[in-house]
Design a protein around this motif. Structure first.
Motif, PDB file in Angstrom:
ATOM      1  N   PRO A  38       0.797  -1.234   0.000  1.00 28.74           N
ATOM      2  CA  PRO A  38       0.000   0.000   0.000  1.00 28.74           C
ATOM      3  C   PRO A  38       0.825   1.277   0.000  1.00 28.74           C
ATOM      4  CG  PRO A  38      -0.940  -1.583   1.535  1.00 28.74           C
ATOM      5  CD  PRO A  38       0.380  -2.139   1.093  1.00 28.74           C
ATOM      6  N   LEU A  39       2.102   1.184   0.367  1.00 28.17           N
ATOM      7  CA  LEU A  39       2.951   2.370   0.403  1.00 28.17           C
ATOM      8  C   LEU A  39       3.710   2.597  -0.909  1.00 28.17           C
ATOM      9  CD1 LEU A  39       4.516   2.198   3.992  1.00 28.17           C
ATOM     10  CD2 LEU A  39       2.520   3.493   3.230  1.00 28.17           C
ATOM     11  N   LEU A  40       3.570   1.694  -1.886  1.00 30.02           N
ATOM     12  CA  LEU A  40       4.339   1.818  -3.118  1.00 30.02           C
ATOM     13  C   LEU A  40       3.985   3.074  -3.900  1.00 30.02           C
ATOM     14  CD1 LEU A  40       4.551  -1.843  -4.484  1.00 30.02           C
ATOM     15  CD2 LEU A  40       6.352  -0.462  -3.435  1.00 30.02           C
ATOM     16  N   ALA A  41       2.700   3.439  -3.925  1.00 29.62           N
ATOM     17  CA  ALA A  41       2.310   4.651  -4.643  1.00 29.62           C
ATOM     18  C   ALA A  41       2.971   5.883  -4.031  1.00 29.62           C
ATOM     19  CB  ALA A  41       0.786   4.812  -4.625  1.00 29.62           C
ATOM     20  N   SER A  42       3.091   5.916  -2.710  1.00 29.93           N
ATOM     21  CA  SER A  42       3.748   7.041  -2.041  1.00 29.93           C
ATOM     22  C   SER A  42       5.244   7.052  -2.305  1.00 29.93           C
ATOM     23  CB  SER A  42       3.477   6.988  -0.530  1.00 29.93           C
ATOM     24  OG  SER A  42       2.099   7.127  -0.254  1.00 29.93           O
ATOM     25  N   THR A  43       5.866   5.867  -2.347  1.00 28.53           N
ATOM     26  CA  THR A  43       7.299   5.810  -2.620  1.00 28.53           C
ATOM     27  C   THR A  43       7.596   6.166  -4.078  1.00 28.53           C
ATOM     28  OG1 THR A  43       7.203   3.444  -3.136  1.00 28.53           O
ATOM     29  CG2 THR A  43       7.651   4.048  -0.856  1.00 28.53           C
ATOM     30  N   ALA A  44       6.653   5.901  -4.974  1.00 23.87           N
ATOM     31  CA  ALA A  44       6.871   6.195  -6.391  1.00 23.87           C
ATOM     32  C   ALA A  44       6.948   7.690  -6.661  1.00 23.87           C
ATOM     33  CB  ALA A  44       5.752   5.583  -7.244  1.00 23.87           C
ATOM     34  N   VAL A  45       6.331   8.498  -5.794  1.00 21.26           N
ATOM     35  CA  VAL A  45       6.339   9.945  -6.010  1.00 21.26           C
ATOM     36  C   VAL A  45       7.207  10.673  -4.987  1.00 21.26           C
ATOM     37  CG1 VAL A  45       4.053   9.886  -7.053  1.00 21.26           C
ATOM     38  CG2 VAL A  45       4.264  10.297  -4.601  1.00 21.26           C
ATOM     39  N   GLY A  46       7.868   9.919  -4.108  1.00 21.44           N
ATOM     40  CA  GLY A  46       8.813  10.530  -3.185  1.00 21.44           C
ATOM     41  C   GLY A  46       8.230  10.968  -1.861  1.00 21.44           C
ATOM     42  N   THR A  47       6.936  10.742  -1.610  1.00 21.08           N
ATOM     43  CA  THR A  47       6.360  11.089  -0.318  1.00 21.08           C
ATOM     44  C   THR A  47       7.014  10.284   0.795  1.00 21.08           C
ATOM     45  OG1 THR A  47       4.230  11.589  -1.345  1.00 21.08           O
ATOM     46  CG2 THR A  47       4.232  11.239   1.019  1.00 21.08           C
ATOM     47  N   LEU A  48       7.302   9.016   0.511  1.00 18.75           N
ATOM     48  CA  LEU A  48       7.996   8.146   1.448  1.00 18.75           C
ATOM     49  C   LEU A  48       9.219   7.544   0.774  1.00 18.75           C
ATOM     50  CD1 LEU A  48       4.949   6.190   2.951  1.00 18.75           C
ATOM     51  CD2 LEU A  48       6.171   8.089   4.012  1.00 18.75           C
ATOM     52  N   GLU A  49      10.215   7.215   1.581  1.00 19.05           N
ATOM     53  CA  GLU A  49      11.404   6.550   1.060  1.00 19.05           C
ATOM     54  C   GLU A  49      11.102   5.079   0.790  1.00 19.05           C
ATOM     55  OE1 GLU A  49      14.526   7.010   3.821  1.00 19.05           O
ATOM     56  OE2 GLU A  49      14.590   9.191   3.710  1.00 19.05           O
ATOM     57  N   PRO A  50      11.766   4.476  -0.200  1.00 19.37           N
ATOM     58  CA  PRO A  50      11.536   3.058  -0.482  1.00 19.37           C
ATOM     59  C   PRO A  50      11.757   2.159   0.726  1.00 19.37           C
ATOM     60  CG  PRO A  50      12.753   4.067  -2.280  1.00 19.37           C
ATOM     61  CD  PRO A  50      12.665   5.105  -1.199  1.00 19.37           C
ATOM     62  N   ARG A  51      12.673   2.547   1.617  1.00 20.96           N
ATOM     63  CA  ARG A  51      12.956   1.704   2.783  1.00 20.96           C
ATOM     64  C   ARG A  51      11.752   1.572   3.708  1.00 20.96           C
ATOM     65  NH1 ARG A  51      18.229   4.102   5.491  1.00 20.96           N
ATOM     66  NH2 ARG A  51      17.092   6.018   5.011  1.00 20.96           N
ATOM     67  N   THR A  52      10.849   2.574   3.688  1.00 29.44           N
ATOM     68  CA  THR A  52       9.687   2.497   4.572  1.00 29.44           C
ATOM     69  C   THR A  52       8.703   1.422   4.131  1.00 29.44           C
ATOM     70  OG1 THR A  52       8.531   4.199   3.294  1.00 29.44           O
ATOM     71  CG2 THR A  52       9.864   4.938   5.152  1.00 29.44           C
ATOM     72  N   ALA A  53       8.826   0.967   2.884  1.00 25.96           N
ATOM     73  CA  ALA A  53       7.918  -0.068   2.363  1.00 25.96           C
ATOM     74  C   ALA A  53       8.537  -1.453   2.430  1.00 25.96           C
ATOM     75  CB  ALA A  53       7.521   0.258   0.923  1.00 25.96           C
ATOM     76  N   LEU A  54       9.716  -1.572   3.020  1.00 28.56           N
ATOM     77  CA  LEU A  54      10.428  -2.849   3.048  1.00 28.56           C
ATOM     78  C   LEU A  54      10.639  -3.344   4.476  1.00 28.56           C
ATOM     79  CD1 LEU A  54      13.244  -2.245   0.399  1.00 28.56           C
ATOM     80  CD2 LEU A  54      11.010  -3.301   0.051  1.00 28.56           C
ATOM     81  N   GLU A  55      10.538  -4.647   4.645  1.00 25.47           N
ATOM     82  CA  GLU A  55      10.876  -5.310   5.906  1.00 25.47           C
ATOM     83  C   GLU A  55      11.691  -6.553   5.572  1.00 25.47           C
ATOM     84  OE1 GLU A  55      10.284  -4.117   8.775  1.00 25.47           O
ATOM     85  OE2 GLU A  55       8.597  -2.731   8.548  1.00 25.47           O
ATOM     86  N   SER A  56      12.877  -6.673   6.107  1.00 26.43           N
ATOM     87  CA  SER A  56      13.737  -7.808   5.818  1.00 26.43           C
ATOM     88  C   SER A  56      13.141  -9.102   6.371  1.00 26.43           C
ATOM     89  CB  SER A  56      15.129  -7.585   6.415  1.00 26.43           C
ATOM     90  OG  SER A  56      15.935  -8.745   6.265  1.00 26.43           O
ATOM     91  N   VAL A  57      13.199 -10.152   5.555  1.00 27.94           N
ATOM     92  CA  VAL A  57      12.713 -11.461   6.002  1.00 27.94           C
ATOM     93  C   VAL A  57      13.536 -11.958   7.181  1.00 27.94           C
ATOM     94  CG1 VAL A  57      12.351 -13.863   5.317  1.00 27.94           C
ATOM     95  CG2 VAL A  57      11.840 -12.024   3.710  1.00 27.94           C
ATOM     96  N   ARG A  58      14.795 -11.596   7.207  1.00 25.17           N
ATOM     97  CA  ARG A  58      15.690 -12.093   8.264  1.00 25.17           C
ATOM     98  C   ARG A  58      15.404 -11.466   9.624  1.00 25.17           C
ATOM     99  NH1 ARG A  58      19.320 -15.523   6.641  1.00 25.17           N
ATOM    100  NH2 ARG A  58      19.945 -15.662   4.440  1.00 25.17           N
ATOM    101  N   THR A  59      14.521 -10.484   9.680  1.00 22.68           N
ATOM    102  CA  THR A  59      14.141  -9.915  10.978  1.00 22.68           C
ATOM    103  C   THR A  59      13.048 -10.731  11.659  1.00 22.68           C
ATOM    104  OG1 THR A  59      12.479  -8.451   9.964  1.00 22.68           O
ATOM    105  CG2 THR A  59      14.737  -7.596  10.173  1.00 22.68           C
ATOM    106  N   ILE A  60      12.490 -11.722  10.941  1.00 23.08           N
ATOM    107  CA  ILE A  60      11.446 -12.554  11.549  1.00 23.08           C
ATOM    108  C   ILE A  60      12.089 -13.455  12.606  1.00 23.08           C
ATOM    109  CG2 ILE A  60       9.682 -14.302  11.136  1.00 23.08           C
ATOM    110  CD1 ILE A  60       9.482 -13.309   8.272  1.00 23.08           C
ATOM    111  N   PRO A  61      11.686 -13.345  13.855  1.00 24.29           N
ATOM    112  CA  PRO A  61      12.308 -14.148  14.921  1.00 24.29           C
ATOM    113  C   PRO A  61      12.186 -15.644  14.661  1.00 24.29           C
ATOM    114  CG  PRO A  61      10.934 -12.405  15.840  1.00 24.29           C
ATOM    115  CD  PRO A  61      10.651 -12.442  14.380  1.00 24.29           C
ATOM    116  N   GLY A  62      13.320 -16.334  14.721  1.00 26.48           N
ATOM    117  CA  GLY A  62      13.337 -17.787  14.630  1.00 26.48           C
ATOM    118  C   GLY A  62      13.215 -18.357  13.232  1.00 26.48           C
TER     119      GLY A  62
END
Length: 451
Positions: A38-62
């Motif tokens: 849902p944040l991709l449209a905002s990142t496409a126009v610069g309202t949000l940084e691309p990093r705000t739309a990403l979560e690393s899989v390796r941060t999932i505990p266990g």
């Protein structure tokens, strides 16, 4: 052991919170991160940084993660064949994963889907999609490129009109929200850098349906269309795209339309893995994997009672799957709820010691009696941003909210749904900056209070 194929909404919701004393989750995906779409449209126009739309899989505990793509699945041998781009997709370095170990190993198919092009010539070559953060980055670059080229003294007026005509195909939430975000970018930011080009700017939204936002109540959809009209975003419904050439959109109902950028958002198409998958029941409409009410994959065959058999030890969730007899939208909300339901179910199965007996030969009601009823979707809130800090929100048919308050709900929902603490802090800060700017402009223009 539980192998999760994919790293999307459904996968993320099912793995986070899974009982680690009963399961060892392994995520297999060529993408090492979860995309908050849902944040991709905002990142496409610069309202949000691309990093705000990403979560690393390796941060999932266990959870363990393998960066690889699933090439094929053998249900008889209970093997998943994988290949990795880290090894240049070398077939000799592909590997197989056995997902049945004495009945205690399960597999969940959650590979998502691609953007539907309906095999229209030229779409993949000349259109931009909005499914990944790299798509958003490409779109942002193309927008700026169009304005920069249009500003050159050597650019003709006709070429300027073409470069600054932005076309969006698809009247669903993604297409509508991108149109709105693009309008805000152009009129709130780019207008200051390119004031002489504003008369040439044109945003057009095309859809084959009679109206945009068909999943919303007709009154909210009409409000969205009227709001777009006030913003001079042209909405063209009942339009059929026949082909796309470089810089030219061909329609069945009217003359060719020249554009500087075309964004394509017209539904979902199954991945090659799902298209080629054998031994599972699929729906005729989109070719998705069909499951029972407990999200277990169904076989094409039936037992003596006429009940579809289930594929042992395999679940399917997300955009690649559909529940037999249920019509649910292919949205992030549905995928997330399926993942959360499956996580709770698996934890309950392990708690009651039913894991080894979970794979049955038919989709009977035995499991339902033992561990509760099947999945049920609850429409918490359907949201769509319309630009200029306006939005629409709907929970049920005929009950909707519109305007600035709906915009706050829209931003607030994304703020609470982001996973990491980092993004829970970043998103509201950026949203607050946008709100402060809106208040300042309202006061400066003497238009009264924001509401």
């Amino acid at each position: 052991m539980i192998y999760m194929l994919g790293a999307g909404w459904a996968s993320s919701s099912s793995v986070r919170g899974l009982s680690l004393k009963d399961y060892q989750p392994v995520v297999i995906s060529p993408r090492p991160y979860f995309v908050f779409t849902p944040l991709l449209a905002s990142t496409a126009v610069g309202t949000l940084e691309p990093r705000t739309a990403l979560e690393s899989v390796r941060t999932i505990p266990g959870a363990e993660y393998w960066e690889a793509a699933v090439k094929s699945i053998d249900f008889e041998k209970k093997e998943v064949h994988c290949i990795s781009g880290l090894q240049n997709w070398d077939p000799q370095k592909s590997f197989a994963v056995k997902y049945d170990k004495l009945g205690s190993s399960l597999k969940v198919i959650a590979v998502g889907a691609h953007t539907q092009t309906f095999n229209i010539p030229g779409v993949r070559e000349h259109a931009y999609f909005l499914k990944e953060t790299r798509d958003a980055i490409k779109i942002r670059r193309q927008i700026l490129r169009c304005f920069e080229e249009a500003s050159l003294p050597s650019t003709s007026t006709e070429r300027q009109k073409q470069l600054l005509h932005f076309c969006i195909v698809g009247g669903g939430p993604t297409g509508v929200e991108f149109s709105a975000e693009l309008h805000d970018l152009i009129h709130d930011d780019l207008a200051r850098s390119f004031p002489s080009l504003m008369p040439f700017v044109n945003i057009s939204l095309y859809d084959v349906a009679p109206r945009i936002l068909s999943m919303f109540d007709s009154s909210l959809a009409e409000y969205a269309s009227n709001h777009f009209a006030r913003q001079r975003i042209e909405v063209h419904t009942l339009r059929t795209v026949t082909r796309v050439e470089e810089g030219v959109l061909h329609l069945k109902e009217e003359d060719p339309v020249k554009f500087g950028m075309l964004v394509w958002s017209t539904g979902l198409e199954m991945t090659p893995l799902i298209k080629e998958l054998q031994g599972v029941k699929k729906d005729e409409k989109a070719g998705r994997i069909m499951t029972d009410g407990h999200l277990r994959v169904l076989q094409p065959a039936q037992n003596e009672d006429g009940v579809s058999k289930v594929v042992p030890d395999v679940y399917a969730i997300g955009d690649c799957a559909v529940i037999e007899g249920a019509e649910l939208p292919s949205t992030a909300q549905v995928a997330s709820q399926k993942g959360a339901w499956l996580r709770k179910r698996l934890n309950l199965i392990a708690k009651k010691g039913l894991l080894k007996n979970e794979a049955s030969t038919s989709a009977s009601k035995d499991a339902e009696l033992e561990i509760g009823r099947g999945f049920q979707y609850h429409n918490i809130l359907t949201l769509a941003y319309l630009g200029s800090w306006n939005a629409i929100a709907q929970r049920s048919e005929g009950h909707g909210i519109r305007g600035r308050f709906a915009w706050l709900l829209w931003r607030g929902a994304y703020m609470t749904k982001t996973i990491s603490l980092r993004n829970k802090i970043r998103v509201p800060i950026l949203c607050r900056l946008v709100l402060v700017r809106a208040l300042t402009e309202q006061i400066t223009a003497n238009k009264g209070w924001l509401w």
